[in-house]
Design an enzyme around this catalytic site. Structure first.
Site, short mmCIF file in Angstrom:
data_model
loop_
_atom_site.label_atom_id
_atom_site.label_comp_id
_atom_site.label_asym_id
_atom_site.label_seq_id
_atom_site.Cartn_x
_atom_site.Cartn_y
_atom_site.Cartn_z
N MET A 152 9.27 -17.88 33.08
CA MET A 152 7.95 -18.36 33.53
C MET A 152 6.85 -18.42 32.54
SD MET A 152 7.89 -17.76 37.48
CE MET A 152 9.11 -18.11 38.68
N ASP B 286 3.75 -24.00 43.12
CA ASP B 286 4.66 -23.34 41.96
C ASP B 286 5.97 -23.42 42.00
OD1 ASP B 286 2.25 -22.26 40.71
OD2 ASP B 286 2.20 -20.44 41.80
N GLY C 129 12.29 -9.96 38.57
CA GLY C 129 10.76 -9.61 39.20
C GLY C 129 10.80 -9.92 40.55
N ALA C 130 9.56 -9.26 41.24
CA ALA C 130 9.57 -9.38 42.96
C ALA C 130 8.06 -9.28 42.93
CB ALA C 130 10.12 -8.20 43.65
N GLY C 131 7.40 -10.16 42.22
CA GLY C 131 5.68 -10.13 42.39
C GLY C 131 5.50 -11.49 43.04
N GLY D 12 7.77 -21.53 30.61
CA GLY D 12 7.25 -21.91 31.66
C GLY D 12 6.24 -22.97 31.65
N LYS E 299 -4.60 -15.80 44.49
CA LYS E 299 -3.43 -16.62 45.34
C LYS E 299 -3.39 -16.09 46.70
CE LYS E 299 -1.08 -18.58 41.38
NZ LYS E 299 0.30 -18.73 40.79
N SER F 60 -7.42 -21.00 31.00
CA SER F 60 -6.71 -21.83 31.59
C SER F 60 -6.62 -23.39 30.83
CB SER F 60 -7.22 -22.26 32.72
OG SER F 60 -6.34 -23.26 33.68
P1 NDP Z 1 2.78 -9.83 39.52
O1 NDP Z 1 1.89 -8.75 39.09
O2 NDP Z 1 2.65 -10.19 40.85
O3 NDP Z 1 4.25 -9.23 39.37
C1 NDP Z 1 4.56 -8.66 38.12
C2 NDP Z 1 6.03 -8.45 38.21
O4 NDP Z 1 6.52 -8.23 36.83
C3 NDP Z 1 6.66 -7.49 39.17
O5 NDP Z 1 8.04 -7.85 39.58
C4 NDP Z 1 6.58 -6.20 38.20
O6 NDP Z 1 7.72 -5.24 38.29
C5 NDP Z 1 6.99 -6.87 36.85
N1 NDP Z 1 6.91 -6.03 35.52
C6 NDP Z 1 5.37 -6.19 34.86
N2 NDP Z 1 5.60 -5.43 33.86
C7 NDP Z 1 6.91 -5.01 33.70
C8 NDP Z 1 7.57 -4.62 32.56
N3 NDP Z 1 7.01 -4.01 31.52
N4 NDP Z 1 8.95 -4.38 32.79
C9 NDP Z 1 9.50 -4.84 33.72
N5 NDP Z 1 9.05 -5.38 34.64
C10 NDP Z 1 7.65 -5.56 34.80
O7 NDP Z 1 2.65 -10.87 38.54
P2 NDP Z 1 2.82 -12.51 38.99
O8 NDP Z 1 4.37 -12.69 39.84
O9 NDP Z 1 1.69 -13.52 39.58
O10 NDP Z 1 3.46 -13.39 37.61
C11 NDP Z 1 4.57 -13.20 36.77
C12 NDP Z 1 4.58 -14.04 35.63
O11 NDP Z 1 4.74 -15.41 36.03
C13 NDP Z 1 3.38 -13.84 34.79
O12 NDP Z 1 3.61 -13.53 33.07
C14 NDP Z 1 2.77 -15.24 34.91
O13 NDP Z 1 2.15 -15.62 33.78
C15 NDP Z 1 3.90 -15.98 35.21
N6 NDP Z 1 3.74 -17.40 35.92
C16 NDP Z 1 4.10 -18.53 35.47
C17 NDP Z 1 3.48 -19.80 36.18
C18 NDP Z 1 3.77 -21.01 35.47
O14 NDP Z 1 3.37 -21.92 35.92
N7 NDP Z 1 4.65 -21.14 34.39
C19 NDP Z 1 3.14 -19.69 37.40
C20 NDP Z 1 2.99 -18.42 37.82
C21 NDP Z 1 3.25 -17.13 37.31
P3 NDP Z 1 7.28 -3.91 39.27
O15 NDP Z 1 7.23 -4.35 40.61
O16 NDP Z 1 8.27 -3.07 39.07
O17 NDP Z 1 6.05 -3.42 38.95
#
Ligand code: NDP
Length: 274
Positions: free
Chosen positions: A215, A102, A127-129, A239, A66, A15
């Site tokens: 990001m 965020d 993305g939808a995480g 990001g 989170k 971190s």
């Molecule tokens: P999650 O695990 O919650 O979500 C992951 C997402 O990425 C899903 O939409 C997933 O799709 C998709 N994904 C993962 N691998 C692949 C792939 N190989 N091809 C296509 N889609 C993929 O993660 P978060 O949402 O928590 O984080 C996402 C990113 O954002 C990370 O890289 C994190 O480091 C970054 N981040 C940066 C921040 C900053 O301050 N700069 C703050 C917060 C996050 P599916 O649903 O299909 O699995």
């Protein structure tokens, strides 16, 4: 007495938050310490309780806690309620207050640092995480003309669009569904870049003058940033600015004073490159 803050995560050793907050504190003359604390995957609530008992005033929360942090709070900001996740905790006499900085960090990096207004622009969110969910309401508050959420798993993007439908109609689907459209701002909120993978995006998505924002951040350009340049994005960013700006927002909440994020971002950028 020196006030204590920390970031909880697992893993957390990587971190950058302790370095960022130490610079903010020095800049603003604030007497505080900020450390990275590894919480066991099944022991987040206990770790928080121990930190509070030891006099902790506040904490940031990162992957994978989170959502658990959200459930731990007695009170939350409206933006944290919308995000369904909390990245900033304040420990008060009346319990734990949770916020999510965020989205504000992302918007500030785009609109202020990169000087790219979001009002009236067409946004594609990839993305939808958790990260995607956290930024949707702050993005919509900037009044873009359209928001499309595209994800590898279309169902998740569609569920997110439904969750925000009371604010404005949001399009959603898989990457193929974006074919034939173009966007002014394309934000990568997937973790595909972590694995060094590019996304299977149809050609023609990047409108003339568009911004591509990943990001993710790291030493060099991410695969998404390379793809965006090749497809004609005019401005390409990672990001790191979002990271520093979400921290500045948390610092302001805790200390009542807003640090100057730009010198801290510049120092971090030099460190990453070196
Ligand atoms: P999650 O695990 O919650 O979500 C992951 C997402 O990425 C899903 O939409 C997933 O799709 C998709 N994904 C993962 N691998 C692949 C792939 N190989 N091809 C296509 N889609 C993929 O993660 P978060 O949402 O928590 O984080 C996402 C990113 O954002 C990370 O890289 C994190 O480091 C970054 N981040 C940066 C921040 C900053 O301050 N700069 C703050 C917060 C996050 P599916 O649903 O299909 O699995």
């Amino acid at each position: 007495m020196t006030d204590r803050y920390c970031v909880f995560g697992n893993p957390v050793a990587h971190s950058r938050s302790p370095a960022i907050h130490a610079q903010f504190a020095a800049q603003c003359g604030q007497d505080l310490t900020y450390e990275a604390l590894l919480a066991p995957l099944d022991g987040f609530a206990d770790a928080v309780a121990r930190f509070v008992a030891a006099g902790g005033k506040g904490a940031n929360v990162t992957v994978p806690f989170k959502e658990e942090a959200f459930r731990l709070c007695q009170r939350r900001s409206a933006r944290a309620e919308r995000a369904g996740a909390v990245n900033t905790l304040c420990f008060n006499a009346d319990g734990i207050f949770g916020d999510n900085t965020d989205g504000a960090g992302l918007v500030r990096d785009i609109e202020v640092n990169l000087a790219q207004p979001l009002a009236g622009r067409r946004i594609l969110l990839l993305g939808a995480g958790g990260a995607a969910r956290g930024v949707i309401a702050p993005l919509l508050a900037c009044q873009p003309t359209a928001l499309f959420i595209a994800n590898r798993t279309a169902d998740k993007a569609e569920a997110l669009a439904r969750a925000f439908a009371d604010i404005v109609a949001v399009d959603a689907g898989n990457y193929a569904k974006t074919a034939g459209r173009s966007f002014d701002v394309i934000i990568n909120a997937t973790s595909a870049s972590l694995a060094g993978e590019a996304l299977p995006l149809p050609p023609g998505l990047f409108a003339p003058g568009s911004l591509a924002y990943d990001m993710m951040y790291g030493k060099g350009e991410t695969p998404f940033m390379g793809l965006a340049r090749a497809q004609g994005a005019a401005c390409v960013a990672d990001g790191l600015g979002m990271l520093v700006e979400q921290a500045a927002e948390a610092f302001a909440l805790w200390r009542g004073v807003r640090p100057d994020s730009l010198p801290v971002l510049a120092a971090l950028r030099r460190q990453l490159a070196g």
